[in-house]
Design a protein around this motif. Sequence first.
Motif, mmCIF file in Angstrom:
data_model
loop_
_atom_site.group_PDB
_atom_site.id
_atom_site.type_symbol
_atom_site.label_atom_id
_atom_site.label_comp_id
_atom_site.label_asym_id
_atom_site.label_seq_id
_atom_site.Cartn_x
_atom_site.Cartn_y
_atom_site.Cartn_z
ATOM 1 N N TRP A 105 0.712 6.691 -14.700
ATOM 2 C CA TRP A 105 2.064 6.179 -14.951
ATOM 3 C C TRP A 105 2.124 4.675 -14.696
ATOM 4 O O TRP A 105 2.725 3.930 -15.482
ATOM 5 C CB TRP A 105 3.080 6.905 -14.070
ATOM 6 C CG TRP A 105 4.428 6.289 -14.145
ATOM 7 C CD1 TRP A 105 5.373 6.448 -15.114
ATOM 8 C CD2 TRP A 105 4.977 5.368 -13.206
ATOM 9 N NE1 TRP A 105 6.470 5.686 -14.833
ATOM 10 C CE2 TRP A 105 6.260 5.006 -13.665
ATOM 11 C CE3 TRP A 105 4.515 4.808 -12.017
ATOM 12 C CZ2 TRP A 105 7.076 4.125 -12.985
ATOM 13 C CZ3 TRP A 105 5.335 3.928 -11.340
ATOM 14 C CH2 TRP A 105 6.600 3.594 -11.827
ATOM 15 N N ALA A 106 1.502 4.228 -13.604
ATOM 16 C CA ALA A 106 1.521 2.799 -13.268
ATOM 17 C C ALA A 106 0.774 1.988 -14.324
ATOM 18 O O ALA A 106 1.217 0.895 -14.700
ATOM 19 C CB ALA A 106 0.911 2.574 -11.884
ATOM 20 N N LYS A 107 -0.343 2.502 -14.833
ATOM 21 C CA LYS A 107 -1.077 1.800 -15.892
ATOM 22 C C LYS A 107 -0.228 1.710 -17.160
ATOM 23 O O LYS A 107 -0.191 0.662 -17.816
ATOM 24 C CB LYS A 107 -2.390 2.517 -16.188
ATOM 25 C CG LYS A 107 -3.403 2.373 -15.077
ATOM 26 C CD LYS A 107 -4.628 3.230 -15.328
ATOM 27 C CE LYS A 107 -5.538 3.237 -14.115
ATOM 28 N NZ LYS A 107 -6.656 4.173 -14.270
ATOM 29 N N ALA A 108 0.457 2.791 -17.496
ATOM 30 C CA ALA A 108 1.331 2.771 -18.672
ATOM 31 C C ALA A 108 2.478 1.785 -18.481
ATOM 32 O O ALA A 108 2.840 1.055 -19.416
ATOM 33 C CB ALA A 108 1.877 4.171 -18.948
ATOM 34 N N ALA A 109 3.047 1.729 -17.284
ATOM 35 C CA ALA A 109 4.134 0.778 -17.009
ATOM 36 C C ALA A 109 3.637 -0.659 -17.130
ATOM 37 O O ALA A 109 4.346 -1.527 -17.667
ATOM 38 C CB ALA A 109 4.711 1.025 -15.618
ATOM 39 N N LEU A 110 2.424 -0.938 -16.659
ATOM 40 C CA LEU A 110 1.868 -2.286 -16.782
ATOM 41 C C LEU A 110 1.612 -2.653 -18.239
ATOM 42 O O LEU A 110 1.828 -3.809 -18.637
ATOM 43 C CB LEU A 110 0.581 -2.400 -15.963
ATOM 44 C CG LEU A 110 0.763 -2.437 -14.445
ATOM 45 C CD1 LEU A 110 -0.580 -2.306 -13.745
ATOM 46 C CD2 LEU A 110 1.474 -3.715 -14.019
ATOM 47 N N ILE A 111 1.178 -1.683 -19.032
ATOM 48 C CA ILE A 111 0.994 -1.942 -20.468
ATOM 49 C C ILE A 111 2.328 -2.281 -21.113
ATOM 50 O O ILE A 111 2.431 -3.229 -21.909
ATOM 51 C CB ILE A 111 0.321 -0.735 -21.148
ATOM 52 C CG1 ILE A 111 -1.134 -0.633 -20.692
ATOM 53 C CG2 ILE A 111 0.413 -0.839 -22.668
ATOM 54 C CD1 ILE A 111 -1.816 0.660 -21.091
ATOM 55 N N TRP A 112 3.387 -1.528 -20.774
ATOM 56 C CA TRP A 112 4.714 -1.823 -21.327
ATOM 57 C C TRP A 112 5.215 -3.192 -20.877
ATOM 58 O O TRP A 112 5.846 -3.919 -21.651
ATOM 59 C CB TRP A 112 5.715 -0.741 -20.943
ATOM 60 C CG TRP A 112 5.670 0.401 -21.897
ATOM 61 C CD1 TRP A 112 5.222 1.653 -21.664
ATOM 62 C CD2 TRP A 112 6.079 0.379 -23.278
ATOM 63 N NE1 TRP A 112 5.322 2.407 -22.800
ATOM 64 C CE2 TRP A 112 5.844 1.650 -23.807
ATOM 65 C CE3 TRP A 112 6.606 -0.599 -24.110
ATOM 66 C CZ2 TRP A 112 6.119 1.962 -25.134
ATOM 67 C CZ3 TRP A 112 6.880 -0.280 -25.416
ATOM 68 C CH2 TRP A 112 6.640 0.993 -25.922
#
Length: 79
Positions: free
Chosen positions: A48-55
């Motif tokens: 989830w944190a990796k996806a949030a950083l991508i966004w």
Amino acid sequence: MDNSVNQVPVKTGEWVLTFLITAIPVVGFIMLFVWAFGSGSNESKANWAKAALIWFAIVIGIYVLFALIFGAALLSALS
């Protein structure tokens, strides 16, 4: 090394605390990196944190693009 601890689902209370921490401007951004790339993070929270950083990267890229476009239009209108 036992990875079963990182496979346990994140509870609702932990997600509430996670969202509360990420709402704090600078601390939340730093914690996203800790959760995404730290070795002790739960696997689902890390993803989830990796996806949030991508966004975050996508949104910042769009902001920069709009700033360049509108900045150039404003400069050409003033000339």
